[in-house]
Design a protein around this motif. Structure first.
Motif, PDB file in Angstrom:
ATOM      1  N   LEU A 235      76.788 -26.193  10.727  1.00  0.00           N
ATOM      2  CA  LEU A 235      76.168 -25.173  11.561  1.00  0.00           C
ATOM      3  C   LEU A 235      74.723 -25.585  11.832  1.00  0.00           C
ATOM      4  CD1 LEU A 235      78.652 -23.820  10.246  1.00  0.00           C
ATOM      5  CD2 LEU A 235      77.344 -21.713  10.095  1.00  0.00           C
ATOM      6  N   HIS A 236      74.383 -25.738  13.098  1.00  0.00           N
ATOM      7  CA  HIS A 236      73.051 -26.194  13.492  1.00  0.00           C
ATOM      8  C   HIS A 236      72.273 -25.025  14.104  1.00  0.00           C
ATOM      9  CE1 HIS A 236      74.360 -30.501  13.299  1.00  0.00           C
ATOM     10  NE2 HIS A 236      75.527 -29.955  13.595  1.00  0.00           N
ATOM     11  N   GLY A 237      71.023 -24.856  13.691  1.00  0.00           N
ATOM     12  CA  GLY A 237      70.218 -23.780  14.250  1.00  0.00           C
ATOM     13  C   GLY A 237      68.808 -23.784  13.699  1.00  0.00           C
ATOM     14  N   VAL A 238      68.149 -22.630  13.800  1.00  0.00           N
ATOM     15  CA  VAL A 238      66.762 -22.473  13.357  1.00  0.00           C
ATOM     16  C   VAL A 238      66.691 -21.319  12.364  1.00  0.00           C
ATOM     17  CG1 VAL A 238      64.409 -21.933  14.085  1.00  0.00           C
ATOM     18  CG2 VAL A 238      65.852 -23.377  15.523  1.00  0.00           C
ATOM     19  N   LEU A 239      65.990 -21.546  11.260  1.00  0.00           N
ATOM     20  CA  LEU A 239      65.847 -20.525  10.222  1.00  0.00           C
ATOM     21  C   LEU A 239      64.817 -19.477  10.618  1.00  0.00           C
ATOM     22  CD1 LEU A 239      65.741 -22.873   7.122  1.00  0.00           C
ATOM     23  CD2 LEU A 239      67.530 -21.192   7.580  1.00  0.00           C
ATOM     24  N   GLU A 240      65.090 -18.239  10.249  1.00  0.00           N
ATOM     25  CA  GLU A 240      64.108 -17.149  10.359  1.00  0.00           C
ATOM     26  C   GLU A 240      63.833 -16.638   8.945  1.00  0.00           C
ATOM     27  OE1 GLU A 240      63.843 -12.479  11.760  1.00  0.00           O
ATOM     28  OE2 GLU A 240      65.485 -13.727  12.516  1.00  0.00           O
ATOM     29  N   ARG A 241      62.629 -16.884   8.440  1.00  0.00           N
ATOM     30  CA  ARG A 241      62.269 -16.490   7.079  1.00  0.00           C
ATOM     31  C   ARG A 241      61.656 -15.084   7.082  1.00  0.00           C
ATOM     32  NH1 ARG A 241      58.134 -18.907   4.839  1.00  0.00           N
ATOM     33  NH2 ARG A 241      57.192 -19.459   6.828  1.00  0.00           N
ATOM     34  N   TYR A 242      61.743 -14.421   5.911  1.00  0.00           N
ATOM     35  CA  TYR A 242      61.046 -13.136   5.751  1.00  0.00           C
ATOM     36  C   TYR A 242      60.762 -12.900   4.279  1.00  0.00           C
ATOM     37  CZ  TYR A 242      65.804 -11.462   4.793  1.00  0.00           C
ATOM     38  OH  TYR A 242      67.073 -11.290   4.288  1.00  0.00           O
ATOM     39  N   GLU A 243      59.719 -12.093   4.038  1.00  0.00           N
ATOM     40  CA  GLU A 243      59.312 -11.812   2.654  1.00  0.00           C
ATOM     41  C   GLU A 243      59.003 -10.342   2.423  1.00  0.00           C
ATOM     42  OE1 GLU A 243      56.022 -14.402   1.818  1.00  0.00           O
ATOM     43  OE2 GLU A 243      57.290 -16.185   1.619  1.00  0.00           O
ATOM     44  N   ASP A 244      59.241  -9.477   3.425  1.00  0.00           N
ATOM     45  CA  ASP A 244      58.917  -8.058   3.228  1.00  0.00           C
ATOM     46  C   ASP A 244      59.917  -7.425   2.271  1.00  0.00           C
ATOM     47  OD1 ASP A 244      60.935  -6.253   5.172  1.00  0.00           O
ATOM     48  OD2 ASP A 244      60.662  -8.340   5.798  1.00  0.00           O
ATOM     49  N   GLU A 245      59.425  -6.502   1.481  1.00  0.00           N
ATOM     50  CA  GLU A 245      60.218  -5.926   0.396  1.00  0.00           C
ATOM     51  C   GLU A 245      61.462  -5.220   0.894  1.00  0.00           C
ATOM     52  OE1 GLU A 245      59.618  -2.249  -2.629  1.00  0.00           O
ATOM     53  OE2 GLU A 245      58.189  -3.900  -2.940  1.00  0.00           O
ATOM     54  N   ALA A 246      61.354  -4.450   1.984  1.00  0.00           N
ATOM     55  CA  ALA A 246      62.506  -3.685   2.460  1.00  0.00           C
ATOM     56  C   ALA A 246      63.662  -4.603   2.863  1.00  0.00           C
ATOM     57  CB  ALA A 246      62.094  -2.799   3.637  1.00  0.00           C
ATOM     58  N   SER A 247      63.343  -5.668   3.586  1.00  0.00           N
ATOM     59  CA  SER A 247      64.396  -6.587   4.022  1.00  0.00           C
ATOM     60  C   SER A 247      65.014  -7.331   2.847  1.00  0.00           C
ATOM     61  CB  SER A 247      63.838  -7.588   5.031  1.00  0.00           C
ATOM     62  OG  SER A 247      63.396  -6.934   6.200  1.00  0.00           O
ATOM     63  N   LEU A 248      64.173  -7.746   1.890  1.00  0.00           N
ATOM     64  CA  LEU A 248      64.692  -8.445   0.717  1.00  0.00           C
ATOM     65  C   LEU A 248      65.570  -7.524  -0.126  1.00  0.00           C
ATOM     66  CD1 LEU A 248      61.541 -10.476  -0.378  1.00  0.00           C
ATOM     67  CD2 LEU A 248      63.641 -11.392   0.648  1.00  0.00           C
ATOM     68  N   ALA A 249      65.146  -6.276  -0.288  1.00  0.00           N
ATOM     69  CA  ALA A 249      65.935  -5.321  -1.069  1.00  0.00           C
ATOM     70  C   ALA A 249      67.299  -5.102  -0.420  1.00  0.00           C
ATOM     71  CB  ALA A 249      65.190  -4.002  -1.202  1.00  0.00           C
ATOM     72  N   ASP A 250      67.312  -4.966   0.902  1.00  0.00           N
ATOM     73  CA  ASP A 250      68.576  -4.776   1.614  1.00  0.00           C
ATOM     74  C   ASP A 250      69.484  -5.992   1.433  1.00  0.00           C
ATOM     75  OD1 ASP A 250      70.335  -3.487   3.739  1.00  0.00           O
ATOM     76  OD2 ASP A 250      69.826  -5.382   4.718  1.00  0.00           O
ATOM     77  N   LEU A 251      68.917  -7.194   1.537  1.00  0.00           N
ATOM     78  CA  LEU A 251      69.701  -8.411   1.366  1.00  0.00           C
ATOM     79  C   LEU A 251      70.300  -8.500  -0.033  1.00  0.00           C
ATOM     80  CD1 LEU A 251      70.619 -11.275   2.285  1.00  0.00           C
ATOM     81  CD2 LEU A 251      68.440 -12.106   1.345  1.00  0.00           C
ATOM     82  N   VAL A 252      69.471  -8.282  -1.061  1.00  0.00           N
ATOM     83  CA  VAL A 252      69.947  -8.423  -2.432  1.00  0.00           C
ATOM     84  C   VAL A 252      71.000  -7.357  -2.748  1.00  0.00           C
ATOM     85  CG1 VAL A 252      69.270  -8.340  -4.858  1.00  0.00           C
ATOM     86  CG2 VAL A 252      67.842  -9.563  -3.208  1.00  0.00           C
ATOM     87  N   MET A 253      70.832  -6.148  -2.225  1.00  0.00           N
ATOM     88  CA  MET A 253      71.848  -5.111  -2.433  1.00  0.00           C
ATOM     89  C   MET A 253      73.182  -5.528  -1.827  1.00  0.00           C
ATOM     90  SD  MET A 253      70.095  -1.315  -2.110  1.00  0.00           S
ATOM     91  CE  MET A 253      69.207  -1.642  -0.600  1.00  0.00           C
ATOM     92  N   ARG A 254      73.138  -6.055  -0.606  1.00  0.00           N
ATOM     93  CA  ARG A 254      74.384  -6.458   0.046  1.00  0.00           C
ATOM     94  C   ARG A 254      75.016  -7.658  -0.638  1.00  0.00           C
ATOM     95  NH1 ARG A 254      73.609  -8.320   4.989  1.00  0.00           N
ATOM     96  NH2 ARG A 254      71.326  -8.215   5.051  1.00  0.00           N
ATOM     97  N   MET A 255      74.185  -8.584  -1.104  1.00  0.00           N
ATOM     98  CA  MET A 255      74.741  -9.740  -1.809  1.00  0.00           C
ATOM     99  C   MET A 255      75.354  -9.340  -3.148  1.00  0.00           C
ATOM    100  SD  MET A 255      72.153 -12.920  -0.991  1.00  0.00           S
ATOM    101  CE  MET A 255      73.374 -14.176  -1.413  1.00  0.00           C
ATOM    102  N   SER A 256      74.674  -8.478  -3.873  1.00  0.00           N
ATOM    103  CA  SER A 256      75.224  -8.060  -5.170  1.00  0.00           C
ATOM    104  C   SER A 256      76.520  -7.282  -4.970  1.00  0.00           C
ATOM    105  CB  SER A 256      74.204  -7.241  -5.959  1.00  0.00           C
ATOM    106  OG  SER A 256      73.871  -6.042  -5.295  1.00  0.00           O
ATOM    107  N   ASP A 257      76.573  -6.435  -3.938  1.00  0.00           N
ATOM    108  CA  ASP A 257      77.814  -5.707  -3.662  1.00  0.00           C
ATOM    109  C   ASP A 257      78.947  -6.681  -3.335  1.00  0.00           C
ATOM    110  OD1 ASP A 257      76.546  -3.300  -4.065  1.00  0.00           O
ATOM    111  OD2 ASP A 257      76.308  -2.830  -1.934  1.00  0.00           O
TER     112      ASP A 257
END
Length: 206
Positions: free
Chosen positions: A106-128
């Protein structure tokens, strides 16, 4: 990725199955000094039609977590050795050993983020996603300070590939008798990866 025409696969359902079977991908980037950077990490995957989204996170100290720009995500599928002894035409065609496998780039461009709300949402979905897969129930709790503080140690990313290459090398370049013989021999192996390749080969035949 070198892909002879016989092995080109454009069916995105194959990509869905690859990530479902092995969500630990290889993320490759190239640093400013020209040195490749490689991280192996679990991801969340979503597809809507021909649009794909891959999400995950790095440990913040990982140098790749500071990368902006082009990236390659490699999705690994099953693979298995193929013996020339299995081919009915092995003698007259002087067959040689090979390896059957399925893989996606898969070829593309990364979009990084470090804000708490987005990280919390990501980790919740990954843990689920991954806790449910093993029948467990741990979850990230954003209301707990000891959980939220852990978010300081990661950087999240979104990756929407602009180009997808899927290579399914499943003996398509061989006559039917060879394909059937290889699938039967692989299915008889005491190896889950070999059986998976056999199943993919048989699915193509039907």
């Amino acid at each position: 990725m070198y892909t002879p025409r016989a092995f080109v696969d454009t069916n995105l359902a194959q990509l869905d199955a690859l990530v479902a079977g092995d969500p630990l991908v290889t993320l490759m980037t190239v640093a400013d000094d020209g040195i490749p950077q490689v991280t192996h990490l679990p991801v969340l995957y979503h597809r809507d039609g021909d649009k794909v989204l891959v999400e995950g996170h790095w440990a913040r100290p990982n140098p790749q977590a500071r990368h902006d720009g082009a990236a390659l995500v490699i999705v690994h599928g099953p693979h298995a050795y193929v013996s020339p002894a299995w081919y009915p035409d092995k003698e007259e065609q002087a067959r040689v050993p090979t390896w059957n496998y399925v893989v996606a780039h898969l070829h593309g461009v990364l979009e990084r983020y470090e804000d708490e709300a987005s990280l919390a949402d990501l980790v919740m979905r990954m843990s689920d996603r991954f806790e449910n897969a093993i029948g467990s129930d741990w979850t990230f709790e954003p209301g707990r300070e000891d959980h939220r503080v852990q978010l300081c140690g990661i950087t999240g990313f979104r990756f929407a590939p602009r180009r997808i290459e899927i290579k399914s090398k499943l003996s398509q370049n061989h006559p039917e008798a060879n394909r059937r013989a290889v699938a039967d021999a692989l299915h008889a192996q005491d190896d889950s990866r070999a059986k998976a390749i056999a199943a993919l080969m048989r699915a193509r035949e039907t």
